[in-house]
Design a protein around this motif. Sequence first.
Motif, short mmCIF file in Angstrom:
data_model
loop_
_atom_site.label_atom_id
_atom_site.label_comp_id
_atom_site.label_asym_id
_atom_site.label_seq_id
_atom_site.Cartn_x
_atom_site.Cartn_y
_atom_site.Cartn_z
N GLY A 110 41.86 22.62 44.57
CA GLY A 110 42.00 24.01 44.02
C GLY A 110 41.13 25.07 44.76
N GLU A 111 40.47 25.88 44.12
CA GLU A 111 39.82 27.07 44.90
C GLU A 111 38.72 26.55 45.94
OE1 GLU A 111 37.80 29.83 42.40
OE2 GLU A 111 36.75 30.61 44.18
N ILE A 112 38.93 26.80 47.15
CA ILE A 112 37.87 26.44 48.13
C ILE A 112 37.19 27.43 48.77
CG2 ILE A 112 39.58 26.16 49.99
CD1 ILE A 112 38.12 23.70 50.86
N ILE A 134 39.73 40.20 35.67
CA ILE A 134 39.04 38.78 36.05
C ILE A 134 38.25 38.46 37.28
CG2 ILE A 134 40.86 37.55 34.43
CD1 ILE A 134 42.20 36.73 36.88
N LYS A 135 38.11 39.67 38.02
CA LYS A 135 37.29 39.59 39.39
C LYS A 135 36.20 40.51 39.29
CE LYS A 135 39.73 36.22 41.55
NZ LYS A 135 39.28 35.28 41.86
N ALA A 136 35.27 40.33 40.27
CA ALA A 136 33.89 40.94 40.46
C ALA A 136 34.07 42.68 40.58
CB ALA A 136 32.99 40.37 41.57
N MET A 185 41.28 37.58 47.22
CA MET A 185 41.97 36.48 47.69
C MET A 185 41.10 35.24 47.43
SD MET A 185 41.14 35.23 51.16
CE MET A 185 39.41 35.09 51.91
N ASP A 186 41.91 34.24 46.97
CA ASP A 186 41.30 32.80 46.96
C ASP A 186 42.04 31.76 47.70
OD1 ASP A 186 39.49 33.64 44.99
OD2 ASP A 186 40.42 32.51 43.28
N VAL A 187 41.52 30.97 48.66
CA VAL A 187 42.45 29.99 49.24
C VAL A 187 41.97 28.73 48.33
CG1 VAL A 187 42.35 28.89 51.03
CG2 VAL A 187 41.66 31.12 51.35
MG MG Z 1 35.74 32.28 42.78
#
Ligand code: MG
Length: 462
Positions: free
Chosen positions: A384-386, A359-361, A376-378
Motif C-alpha cells: 500500500g502507501e509507501i 482528507i489531506k494536510a 500524491m501517494d505512491v
Molecule cells: Mg500519508
Amino acid sequence: MERLMIKNILYGGSPGQKVSVCGWVRTKRESKGFAFIALNDGSTQELLQLVVPGASPAFRELPQCNTGAAIRAEGVLKESPGKGQKLEVEVSGIEVFGGADPAAYPLQKKGHTLEFLREIGHLRSRTNTFGAVFRLRNILAAAVHEFFQDRGFVWVHTPIITAGDCEGAGELFTVTGLDFGKLPRNNGGNVDFSQDFFGKRTFLTVSGQLEAEFLAMSLGNVYTFGPTFRAENSNTSRHLSEFWMVEPEMAFADLKDDMSLAEDFLKFLCRRALERGEHELSFLEAQYKRTSLDELRTLSEAPFSRITYTAAVAELEKAKEKFDFPVEWGLDLQSEHERYLTDTVFRGPVIVTDYPKEIKAFYMKLNPDEKTVAAMDVLAPKIGEIIGGSQREERLDVLEARMRQAGVPGEGLQWYLDLRRFGSAPHAGFGLGFERLVQYITGMANIRDVIPCPRAPQTIGF
Ligand code: MG
Ligand code: 4AD
C-alpha cells in the motif's frame, strides 16, 4: 594476524593463503577424525567451513565450540571438495572467546518462527533471515544518500523535539522534564507546561517536513533522513511508533517534478538492492516467496502507473471485490483499496494524485477545482502507501484559509507563514517510510521484522 571478514575470504581469498577469522559457530560435526565447523560473522549470508584435523592442537577446543559460541580460527585456505563452497579453512588454532551452553542457547538448528524470533530480538540478527534483512537495510540507507548526493540535494538535520503538532499527521508523544510526582497545575487544573523544560509543551516529531521547507527555501533541494514518532494505537503489520523517514523537499518544483523524483528514487533503490544485495534477496525469495527478484527488476524499469483519486474511486466502485470499508468520493482509501489498485488493477506500483482537500494536510496546494489538492501517494504492491507527498501551498491567503478550515492554530507557525511572505515560490516534496521500503524490497510481511528494535503499542522489549 589481522582478522579477515568471511565475505572477503570467500570472494577474494586464494588457496594457500593464511587467514585469521572470527565469528559465531552455526554448527559443528565430527566425522572420520575431522571436525567441521560452519562459521558466520555477519559480513555475508554465507558460512565459512572450518576443517579441524584430529591431530591439530585446535581439536582440544572443540568441546566449547558449540552452536552460538564466539571463536577465532587460524589456518590455511584450501579448495573445498564439498558442495556449495569454493574455499574452506584447514584450521591450526582455535581461540574460544565465549562459549554458549547448548541446552540454553535459544537459536537451535531447526527453523524458528518470526514471532518467536521477535521475542529474542537481541539474538535474531544472528539468523540468516535477519542478517539478510539488516544488510539490505544498510544497502538501502547508503543508496538513499547516494541518490540525493549525486543530484545535489543537501542533507539537512531537522529536530527530533518539536513544539508543535506540525501537521496533524498523527498522535504525538509528549517530551517532558516535569516530575510526575508533583506536576505543576494552572488555575484550570491542567498541567502547567510553562514550567516545563522548554517553557512550553513539546513533542517527538512526526515529520521533518515543515523545517525541510524553510531549508529548501534557502538551499534549494534538501532531504532529511531520520527517526519520526507516532503515538497512534495502530497494531498493524505496516505501522511502527518509531520509524525512519526520508523527506526530500525541492524549491521551484511542482507535483509533476515530485512524482518524477519519487519514481526515479524508488527505481534507483531497487537497482542498488539488486546490485549489492543479490545473495540476500535470493535467500529471502527462496525462504518466503514474497518479493521476487524478477518483480524488483520490473519495478526498477517499467514506468509507474498514475491515476487521480477521482478515477481510482471510480475503479473501486466498479470492482467485483467486496471491501470491508466503504468506497465513496471524499473518503480516504483504506489499505484494502490500495492493494486492490496495485495488485489487481495495475499489477505494479501506482501513483494516486489529487485527493479531496478534507482528507489531506493543510499545507497541500489547493487545485483550481478548489475541491482537491496537489497530493500524491505512491502505492506499492502488497504494502500500500509507501510514499506520501505533495506540492505545497505557496499562496499566503490560501494557506491561511486552509489552516482556519482545518482548525490548525496559527501561533507557533508564524515562521512557516513567513516563508509565504518573503520570497515565496512553488515547492514540493514527499516522505518515504523507510521501513515500508525495506519491507517491500525484502518481502518481509511484518514491519516489525525490518527494524532491529521495533516500537509499537505495548512493544518495547529490546
Ligand atoms: Mg500519508
Ligand atoms: O504520509 P505521511 O504521514 O507524510 C508525511 O509525514 C509528510 N510530512 C511527508 C512529506 O511530504 N514530507 O508519511 C510518509 C510515509 C508514508 O507514506 C509511510 O510510508 C510512512 O511514512 N509511514 C509510516 N511508516 C511506518 N509506521 C508508521 N506509523 C507510518 N506512518 C507513515
